[in-house]
Scaffold this motif. Structure first.
Motif, PDB file in Angstrom:
ATOM      1  N   PRO A  52      35.937 -10.655  -4.778  1.00  0.00           N
ATOM      2  CA  PRO A  52      35.780 -12.126  -3.940  1.00  0.00           C
ATOM      3  C   PRO A  52      34.719 -12.142  -2.951  1.00  0.00           C
ATOM      4  N   GLY A  53      33.753 -12.984  -2.927  1.00  0.00           N
ATOM      5  CA  GLY A  53      32.851 -12.978  -1.673  1.00  0.00           C
ATOM      6  C   GLY A  53      31.524 -11.950  -1.769  1.00  0.00           C
ATOM      7  N   LEU A  54      31.686 -10.955  -2.906  1.00  0.00           N
ATOM      8  CA  LEU A  54      30.900 -10.032  -2.719  1.00  0.00           C
ATOM      9  C   LEU A  54      29.281 -10.495  -3.108  1.00  0.00           C
ATOM     10  N   ARG A  55      29.233 -11.318  -4.186  1.00  0.00           N
ATOM     11  CA  ARG A  55      28.011 -11.759  -4.580  1.00  0.00           C
ATOM     12  C   ARG A  55      27.260 -12.706  -3.597  1.00  0.00           C
ATOM     13  N   THR A  56      28.087 -13.386  -2.667  1.00  0.00           N
ATOM     14  CA  THR A  56      27.569 -14.293  -1.473  1.00  0.00           C
ATOM     15  C   THR A  56      26.892 -13.626  -0.670  1.00  0.00           C
ATOM     16  N   ILE A  57      27.817 -12.491  -0.197  1.00  0.00           N
ATOM     17  CA  ILE A  57      27.080 -11.666   1.021  1.00  0.00           C
ATOM     18  C   ILE A  57      26.084 -10.851   0.516  1.00  0.00           C
ATOM     19  N   VAL A  58      25.851 -10.561  -0.953  1.00  0.00           N
ATOM     20  CA  VAL A  58      24.731  -9.446  -1.289  1.00  0.00           C
ATOM     21  C   VAL A  58      23.516 -10.583  -1.345  1.00  0.00           C
ATOM     22  N   GLN A  59      23.797 -11.636  -1.855  1.00  0.00           N
ATOM     23  CA  GLN A  59      22.479 -12.455  -1.823  1.00  0.00           C
ATOM     24  C   GLN A  59      22.119 -13.095  -0.326  1.00  0.00           C
ATOM     25  N   ALA A  60      23.342 -13.047   0.419  1.00  0.00           N
ATOM     26  CA  ALA A  60      22.781 -13.351   1.854  1.00  0.00           C
ATOM     27  C   ALA A  60      21.919 -12.266   2.314  1.00  0.00           C
ATOM     28  N   ALA A  61      22.281 -11.026   2.008  1.00  0.00           N
ATOM     29  CA  ALA A  61      21.652  -9.556   2.615  1.00  0.00           C
ATOM     30  C   ALA A  61      20.271  -9.782   1.976  1.00  0.00           C
ATOM     31  N   PHE A  62      20.079 -10.106   0.725  1.00  0.00           N
ATOM     32  CA  PHE A  62      18.644 -10.042   0.100  1.00  0.00           C
ATOM     33  C   PHE A  62      17.824 -11.112   0.859  1.00  0.00           C
ATOM     34  N   ARG A  63      18.448 -12.376   0.948  1.00  0.00           N
ATOM     35  CA  ARG A  63      17.470 -13.481   1.813  1.00  0.00           C
ATOM     36  C   ARG A  63      17.166 -13.096   3.027  1.00  0.00           C
ATOM     37  N   SER A  64      18.071 -12.301   3.739  1.00  0.00           N
ATOM     38  CA  SER A  64      17.725 -11.962   5.159  1.00  0.00           C
ATOM     39  C   SER A  64      16.319 -10.912   5.319  1.00  0.00           C
ATOM     40  N   GLY A  65      16.057 -10.552   3.898  1.00  0.00           N
ATOM     41  CA  GLY A  65      15.022  -9.515   4.118  1.00  0.00           C
ATOM     42  C   GLY A  65      15.587  -7.940   4.467  1.00  0.00           C
ATOM     43  N   ASN A  66      16.797  -7.673   4.710  1.00  0.00           N
ATOM     44  CA  ASN A  66      17.139  -6.636   5.313  1.00  0.00           C
ATOM     45  C   ASN A  66      17.689  -5.522   4.371  1.00  0.00           C
ATOM     46  N   LEU A  67      17.881  -6.137   3.030  1.00  0.00           N
ATOM     47  CA  LEU A  67      18.421  -5.052   2.114  1.00  0.00           C
ATOM     48  C   LEU A  67      17.446  -4.938   1.037  1.00  0.00           C
TER      49      LEU A  67
END
Ligand SMILES: NC(=O)c1ccc[n+]([C@@H]2O[C@H](COP(=O)([O-])OP(=O)(O)OC[C@H]3O[C@@H](n4cnc5c(N)ncnc54)[C@H](O)[C@@H]3O)[C@@H](O)[C@H]2O)c1
Length: 261
Positions: A52-67
């Motif tokens: 639960p919540g993993l897809r959202t945080i992975v996508q946020a990490a990609f969007r931040s340009g930091n991952l």
């Protein structure tokens, strides 16, 4: 001590949430997995695990340009090893993934770096197995680079919350390594961070898992007996737990199916 870049080896249930959480807290993170399918899926913006919540945080990490996701480690300020440690036949730990990860880090290791082993590992793994591999770089653990063991305590289903809220033990090969670990995790951990030495931290993890297994096994046996005697297990547990020094688990699942490595 401040860290700008982090390399996380192993993008499974522990490594991927950890890498993404660090990335959404401002660190430049290189997530590394040796499984080409994992690298490909993540690089297509998808997630290969359900939590639960993993897809959202992975996508946020990609969007931040930091991952970014790679198939091998790169130079970084800090490294986290979160690879599997399955059992071998005879129930001893298979540390092949841990040694492979440490070997892959060694050519990139620089003075002042921090390496943290998070994989569930037997006592003395950090000192006797990981340190000698990393020291093939010509650098000395505790003197030229920091090295620590920090066990993971998250429960599948609530990994993202527990990663931040749980108390975390960090055991260094020396005091400054433990402090360096604290400086890294303090970026997002809100639970207490307790410092000790590496072997004590490994022993703590062994004790925690053993304690959980024994208590889950006892609850399973009681459930089996309750079935046999046609007794309501929940009523029996509630009544037994009225004893001032008894606390039979209610949230049990079968030992062996518990993924809390
Ligand atoms: N899953 C849990 O709830 C949990 C809880 C506490 C502790 N742990 C411990 O954390 C560790 C990791 O567990 P997990 O559940 O995340 O495992 P996992 O199987 O979900 O993921 C591990 C990942 O590591 C990758 N990998 C293997 N060798 C590698 C290498 N040399 N370099 C880079 N990547 C590599 C694999 O391809 C895989 O994607 C284990 O020691 C486990 O016992 C797990």
């Amino acid at each position: 001590m401040s860290y700008q870049t982090l390399c996380v080896l192993g993008l499974g249930y522990i490594g991927l949430p950890t890498a993404s959480t660090f990335a959404t807290h401002g660190l430049k993170v290189i997530g590394v997995d040796t499984n080409p399918a994992v690298v490909e899926i993540l690089n297509h913006g998808k997630v290969h695990l359900f939590e639960p919540g993993l897809r959202t945080i992975v996508q946020a990490a990609f969007r931040s340009g930091n991952l970014v996701i790679k198939d091998q480690p790169q130079a970084a300020d800090a490294f986290i090893i979160a690879v599997p440690t399955p059992f071998k036949e005879g129930k001893s730990a298979n540390l092949n993934f841990v040694t492979a990860a440490a070997k892959a880090i060694t050519p990139h290791l620089k003075k002042g770096n921090l390496v943290i082993l998070e994989s569930t590992s037997p006592p003395r793994t950090t000192v006797d197995i990981v340190a000698p591999i990393l020291e093939k770089s010509g650098l000395t653990a505790g003197k030229d680079f920091h090295l620590a063991y920090s066990p993971e305590r998250v429960l599948p289903g609530q990994i993202l919350r527990e990663l931040i809220e749980n108390a975390r033990v960090i055991g260094g090969v020396d005091e400054s390594s433990a402090k360096a670990g604290k400086a890294l995790y303090s970026l997002f951990v809100r639970g207490e961070i307790i410092l000790t030495d590496a072997t004590t931290a490994e022993m703590v993890k062994l004790m925690e898992n053993t304690y959980r297994d024994i208590n889950i096994a006892a609850a399973n046996e009681f459930a089996r007996l309750a079935d046999h005697f046609q007794v309501d297990i929940w009523e029996a547990i509630n009544l037994a737990n009225r004893h001032p020094r008894v606390e039979i688990l209610k949230d049990w699942i079968k030992v062996g199916e518990d993924r809390c490595g």
